[in-house]
Write an enzyme that holds these catalytic residues in place. Structure first.
Site, PDB file in Angstrom:
ATOM      1  N   VAL A   1       0.410   0.694   0.765  1.00  0.00           N
ATOM      2  CA  VAL A   1      -0.026  -0.394  -0.358  1.00  0.00           C
ATOM      3  C   VAL A   1      -0.276  -1.632   0.093  1.00  0.00           C
ATOM      4  O   VAL A   1      -0.982  -2.582  -0.213  1.00  0.00           O
ATOM      5  CB  VAL A   1       0.480  -0.116  -1.608  1.00  0.00           C
ATOM      6  CG1 VAL A   1      -0.137  -0.880  -2.669  1.00  0.00           C
ATOM      7  CG2 VAL A   1       0.531   1.429  -2.225  1.00  0.00           C
TER       8      VAL A   1
ATOM      9  N   ASP B   1      -9.626  -0.211  -5.681  1.00  0.00           N
ATOM     10  CA  ASP B   1     -10.931  -0.395  -5.554  1.00  0.00           C
ATOM     11  C   ASP B   1     -11.872   0.531  -6.420  1.00  0.00           C
ATOM     12  O   ASP B   1     -12.988   0.212  -6.779  1.00  0.00           O
ATOM     13  CB  ASP B   1     -11.552  -0.659  -4.089  1.00  0.00           C
ATOM     14  CG  ASP B   1     -10.218  -1.583  -3.425  1.00  0.00           C
ATOM     15  OD1 ASP B   1     -10.018  -2.816  -3.890  1.00  0.00           O
ATOM     16  OD2 ASP B   1      -9.645  -1.071  -2.287  1.00  0.00           O
TER      17      ASP B   1
ATOM     18  N   HIS C   1      -9.618  -2.180   2.791  1.00  0.00           N
ATOM     19  CA  HIS C   1      -9.150  -2.740   1.644  1.00  0.00           C
ATOM     20  C   HIS C   1      -9.083  -4.310   1.726  1.00  0.00           C
ATOM     21  O   HIS C   1      -8.008  -4.843   1.902  1.00  0.00           O
ATOM     22  CB  HIS C   1      -7.733  -2.115   1.037  1.00  0.00           C
ATOM     23  CG  HIS C   1      -7.273  -2.942   0.019  1.00  0.00           C
ATOM     24  ND1 HIS C   1      -7.747  -2.809  -1.354  1.00  0.00           N
ATOM     25  CD2 HIS C   1      -6.033  -3.579  -0.505  1.00  0.00           C
ATOM     26  CE1 HIS C   1      -7.106  -3.395  -2.216  1.00  0.00           C
ATOM     27  NE2 HIS C   1      -6.233  -3.827  -2.001  1.00  0.00           N
TER      28      HIS C   1
END
Length: 245
Positions: free
Chosen positions: A40, A70, A98
């Site tokens: 993450v 997202d 990301h």
């Protein structure tokens, strides 16, 4: 290590390469080979690739990074615009990194309106919003949250991690796919191998599979390639640091 004020992405990569190299090596040495690893911490895709490379005895398919936040944000934007709930929207896709180059794609997404499933483009009839403001809102949502609360997203990130883990464990519902960052090897969308890239996937028996055969228009192609290019550059920088870490 989180990004701090005045830090370049490169500085962030350098700090995190060391961390994720150690984590990967520890997993390689001590974890079961069936371990599932979800990254993450940003830059999540490249951190995940670093950890995977540092754990050669663990299948690279077992490593994924979070782009579900997202994905959830994209669903929420569509739902808000149409006055439905997020659960009424399915099959949005986050392609790529990301980061602010990610491509939120709703060309294949469906929304439930008056009990009927309709394509999002057909339901919204607002192509300029979908190709403009919608994309930038999702791409820059993380920065907007930091600006508003002086901290990065917490509850929504935790919820997205739960969604990601639940789907790995229980599988995705029939006819639905979700987004996650996974190894790009052998994909059919022209994305170079050996990148940790977000794709649409279905999951069954704790194993993900990229959704095949979705038609990709020129608009999408350009955005998918742009985010792949950024990931290739990040990977190159990370691997330079990795060699000296």
């Amino acid at each position: 290590m989180p990004r701090r004020d005045g830090m370049e992405r490169k500085d962030l990569l350098k700090a995190n390469v060391k961390i994720f190299k150690c984590q990967g090596a520890a997993l390689d040495k001590y974890a079961k080979k069936s371990v599932k690893v979800i990254v993450v911490g940003n830059p999540a895709n490249t951190n995940c690739l670093t950890a995977s490379k540092s754990a050669p005895s663990i299948p690279k398919e077992n490593f994924s990074c979070l782009t579900r936040l997202d994905h959830n944000r994209a669903k929420a934007q569509i739902a808000l615009k149409l006055g439905v709930t997020s659960d009424d929207v399915k099959n949005v896709i986050i392609w790529g990194n990301h980061s602010s180059t990610q491509y939120p794609d709703v060309n294949h997404a469906k929304v439930k309106l008056q009990g009927k499933e309709v394509g999002v483009y057909e339901a919204l009839k607002d192509d300029s919003w979908l190709k403009g403001e919608f994309i930038t809102t999702v791409q820059q949502r993380g920065a907007a949250v930091i600006k508003a609360r002086k901290l990065s997203s917490a509850m929504s990130a935790a919820k997205a991690i739960c969604d990601h883990v639940r789907d790995i464990w229980f599988g995705t519902p029939e006819g639905e796919f979700v987004s996650m960052g996974i190894i790009s090897d052998g994909n059919s969308y022209g994305i170079p191998d050996d990148l940790l890239y977000s794709f649409p996937v279905t999951i069954k028996d704790k194993t993900w599979k990229v959704v095949e055969g979705l038609p990709i228009n020129d608009f999408s192609r350009e955005k998918m390639d742009l985010t792949a290019k950024e990931l290739a550059e990040e990977k190159e920088t990370a691997f330079e640091f990795l060699a000296s870490a």
